[in-house]
Design a protein around this motif. Structure first.
Motif, short mmCIF file in Angstrom:
data_model
loop_
_atom_site.label_atom_id
_atom_site.label_comp_id
_atom_site.label_asym_id
_atom_site.label_seq_id
_atom_site.Cartn_x
_atom_site.Cartn_y
_atom_site.Cartn_z
N THR A 4 0.82 -1.21 0.00
CA THR A 4 0.00 0.00 0.00
C THR A 4 0.86 1.27 0.00
O THR A 4 0.35 2.36 0.12
N ASP A 5 2.20 1.13 -0.13
CA ASP A 5 3.07 2.31 -0.20
C ASP A 5 2.78 3.10 -1.47
O ASP A 5 2.03 2.68 -2.32
N ALA A 6 3.47 4.26 -1.58
CA ALA A 6 3.27 5.11 -2.77
C ALA A 6 3.60 4.33 -4.04
O ALA A 6 4.37 3.37 -4.01
N ASP A 7 3.05 4.74 -5.16
CA ASP A 7 3.14 4.10 -6.46
C ASP A 7 3.08 2.57 -6.40
O ASP A 7 3.98 1.86 -6.80
N PRO A 8 1.97 2.02 -5.89
CA PRO A 8 1.83 0.56 -5.83
C PRO A 8 1.55 -0.01 -7.22
O PRO A 8 1.27 0.73 -8.15
N TYR A 9 1.61 -1.33 -7.32
CA TYR A 9 1.22 -2.00 -8.56
C TYR A 9 -0.28 -1.74 -8.75
O TYR A 9 -1.09 -2.12 -7.90
N PRO A 10 -0.68 -1.07 -9.85
CA PRO A 10 -2.05 -0.56 -9.93
C PRO A 10 -3.12 -1.63 -10.03
O PRO A 10 -4.29 -1.33 -9.80
N PHE A 11 -2.75 -2.86 -10.41
CA PHE A 11 -3.78 -3.88 -10.53
C PHE A 11 -3.93 -4.70 -9.24
O PHE A 11 -4.74 -5.62 -9.18
N GLY A 12 -3.13 -4.35 -8.22
CA GLY A 12 -3.31 -4.96 -6.90
C GLY A 12 -2.75 -6.37 -6.81
O GLY A 12 -2.23 -6.92 -7.78
N TYR A 13 -2.88 -6.95 -5.62
CA TYR A 13 -2.24 -8.25 -5.35
C TYR A 13 -3.25 -9.29 -4.87
O TYR A 13 -2.91 -10.20 -4.14
N ARG A 14 -4.53 -9.13 -5.28
CA ARG A 14 -5.53 -10.13 -4.88
C ARG A 14 -5.18 -11.46 -5.54
O ARG A 14 -4.49 -11.50 -6.57
N ASP A 15 -5.72 -12.55 -4.97
CA ASP A 15 -5.43 -13.88 -5.52
C ASP A 15 -5.75 -13.95 -7.02
O ASP A 15 -4.99 -14.53 -7.79
N GLU A 16 -6.89 -13.34 -7.42
CA GLU A 16 -7.29 -13.43 -8.84
C GLU A 16 -6.23 -12.79 -9.74
O GLU A 16 -5.98 -13.25 -10.84
N GLU A 17 -5.63 -11.68 -9.26
CA GLU A 17 -4.62 -11.00 -10.07
C GLU A 17 -3.35 -11.85 -10.16
O GLU A 17 -2.75 -11.98 -11.22
N LEU A 18 -2.96 -12.47 -9.04
CA LEU A 18 -1.75 -13.31 -9.08
C LEU A 18 -1.98 -14.52 -9.98
O LEU A 18 -1.09 -14.96 -10.70
N GLU A 19 -3.23 -15.04 -9.97
CA GLU A 19 -3.55 -16.15 -10.87
C GLU A 19 -3.57 -15.69 -12.33
O GLU A 19 -3.13 -16.39 -13.23
N ARG A 20 -4.08 -14.46 -12.56
CA ARG A 20 -4.10 -13.91 -13.92
C ARG A 20 -2.66 -13.80 -14.45
O ARG A 20 -2.38 -14.08 -15.62
N LEU A 21 -1.72 -13.41 -13.58
CA LEU A 21 -0.32 -13.33 -14.00
C LEU A 21 0.20 -14.72 -14.40
O LEU A 21 1.03 -14.85 -15.30
N GLY A 22 -0.34 -15.76 -13.73
CA GLY A 22 0.04 -17.13 -14.10
C GLY A 22 -0.47 -17.49 -15.49
O GLY A 22 0.26 -18.05 -16.31
N ASP A 23 -1.73 -17.12 -15.79
CA ASP A 23 -2.28 -17.35 -17.15
C ASP A 23 -1.42 -16.63 -18.18
O ASP A 23 -1.08 -17.18 -19.23
#
Ligand SMILES: C[S@@+](CC[C@H](N)C(=O)[O-])C[C@H]1O[C@@H](n2cnc3c(N)ncnc32)[C@H](O)[C@@H]1O
Length: 290
Positions: A4-23
Motif C-alpha cells: 500500500t506504499d506510494a506508487d503501488p502496482y495498480p492492478f493490486g495483489y488479490r489472488d485473482e490478479e496473481l492467478e491472472r499473471l500465471g495465465d
C-alpha cells in the motif's frame, strides 16, 4: 515493504490478479524461454529477476541455472507475491532462489556481481525518471560479457480485436492510464529501453513478440479474464466509465462466440543489453557495494 506504499502496482495483489499473471505467463512462456536463451542465461549463472511478482519466471530461471546457480528474486510486494513465491520455493526444496523485498527505485547490488538480469512487465510501473538510473545500476551489476533481458509492452494501442469492436480504443487508453498510475509510469517503456541501454554502454539486440489468439484455444482465457475481471476495477478507479465497460463487454460476449474472432495483443519489446566483454563501463566507480 507493504503493497500500500506510494506508487503501488495498480492492478493490486488479490489472488485473482496473481492467478491472472500465471495465465499470462503460460501464454508467453515459449517466447520467454527463447528470450532467456538469446540472453545466454545458463546453468551455474547468478541471475536477478526484477519485479518477479509471484515468481513464475523465477522458477523457470531456477531450473535453468540449476543447483550450482542462483536466482535473486526481487519485488516490492512483501505481503502477497514474495511470500507466495517463497512457499513454492520451500515446497519444491529449491536452494538456489533467494527472495528479497525491495523497491527497484533504490535496489542495488555489488559491482560485476551477476551473470544476468531479467525483468518483464515491471519497468512500465516505475516512475519513468527512475528507469534510467536503474538501467545504469543494472549495467554496473553485470560481469563483462553478461546481459540483461528486459521485456516490456510497446505500442499499447496496437491491441485489436477482429472483427473490430467499437470501444476497444477507449479500453486500451483506460488500461494505459491505469498502468501509468499517477506517478509517471510509462506503459510503453519498451520503446524507450533500447536508447537507455545504449546510453550506458551495453550492446543492444531487439526482438518483438505479439500474440494472436482465437476463442476456444487454450490461450483464450488470458484476454477473456483480462477484460472480464480487470476492466471492472478500472471503473472503480475512475479510469473507465460504466457505460463504456458495459458496451464493450456486450461486444466482447459476441466476439467470444464467433470462431472468426482474433484477439491481437499489444506487442512486447524484448531487449537484450550485453556488456562488452573487455570495455570499461562509464561511471563504473560509483556503484554501491551492499
Ligand atoms: C505485472 S507484474 C509482473 C510480474 C512478473 N515479472 C511476470 O512477468 O509475471 C508487476 C510486478 O512488478 C512489481 N513492481 C512494480 N513496481 C515495483 C518497484 N518499484 N519495485 C519492485 N517491484 C515493483 C509489482 O509488485 C508486481 O509484482
Amino acid at each position: 515493504m507493504s503493497s500500500t506504499d506510494a506508487d503501488p502496482y495498480p492492478f493490486g495483489y488479490r489472488d485473482e490478479e496473481l492467478e491472472r499473471l500465471g495465465d499470462q505467463h503460460r501464454v508467453w512462456q515459449e517466447e520467454n524461454q527463447a528470450f532467456l536463451s538469446r540472453a545466454g542465461f545458463k546453468a551455474g549463472d547468478t541471475l536477478v529477476d526484477l519485479g518477479c511478482g509471484p515468481g513464475f519466471t523465477t522458477l523457470d530461471l531456477a531450473q535453468r541455472v540449476g543447483p550450482k546457480g542462483r536466482v535473486i528474486a526481487v519485488d516490492r510486494d512483501g505481503e502477497r507475491s514474495i511470500p507466495r513465491l517463497q512457499r513454492l520455493v520451500d515446497a519444491a526444496g529449491l536452494r538456489n532462489v533467494e527472495t528479497r523485498v525491495a523497491d527497484l527505485g533504490r535496489f542495488d547490488l555489488p559491482l560485476e556481481s551477476v551473470d544476468g538480469v531479467y525483468g518483464r512487465w515491471v519497468l512500465m510501473y516505475l516512475p519513468e525518471d527512475k528507469v534510467g538510473p536503474l538501467i545504469a545500476r543494472i549495467a554496473r551489476w553485470l560481469k563483462p560479457g553478461a546481459a540483461c533481458a528486459l521485456a516490456e509492452f510497446c505500442n499499447y494501442r496496437h491491441i485489436t480485436v477482429h472483427p473490430r469492436t467499437e470501444h476497444l480504443d477507449l479500453i486500451a487508453e483506460a488500461l494505459m492510464r491505469t498502468a501509468a498510475g499517477d506517478h509517471g509510469g510509462n506503459p510503453e517503456i519498451g520503446n524507450v529501453l533500447p536508447g537507455l541501454l545504449g546510453q550506458v554502454g551495453l550492446d543492444v539486440e531487439l526482438g518483438v513478440v505479439a500474440k494472436a489468439i482465437r476463442p476456444g484455444s487454450s490461450e483464450w482465457r488470458w484476454p477473456d479474464v483480462l477484460f472480464r475481471q480487470l476492466l471492472p476495477t478500472l471503473v472503480d478507479t475512475g479510469h473507465l466509465t460504466r457505460e463504456v465497460l458495459s458496451s464493450f463487454l456486450a461486444e466482447w460476449e459476441v466476439r467470444c462466440q464467433d470462431p472468426a474472432t482474433v484477439f491481437f495483443s499489444s506487442p512486447v519489446m524484448e531487449v537484450v543489453g550485453r556488456r562488452p566483454a573487455e570495455e570499461e563501463l562509464p561511471n563504473k566507480g560509483s556503484s554501491l557495494t551492499v
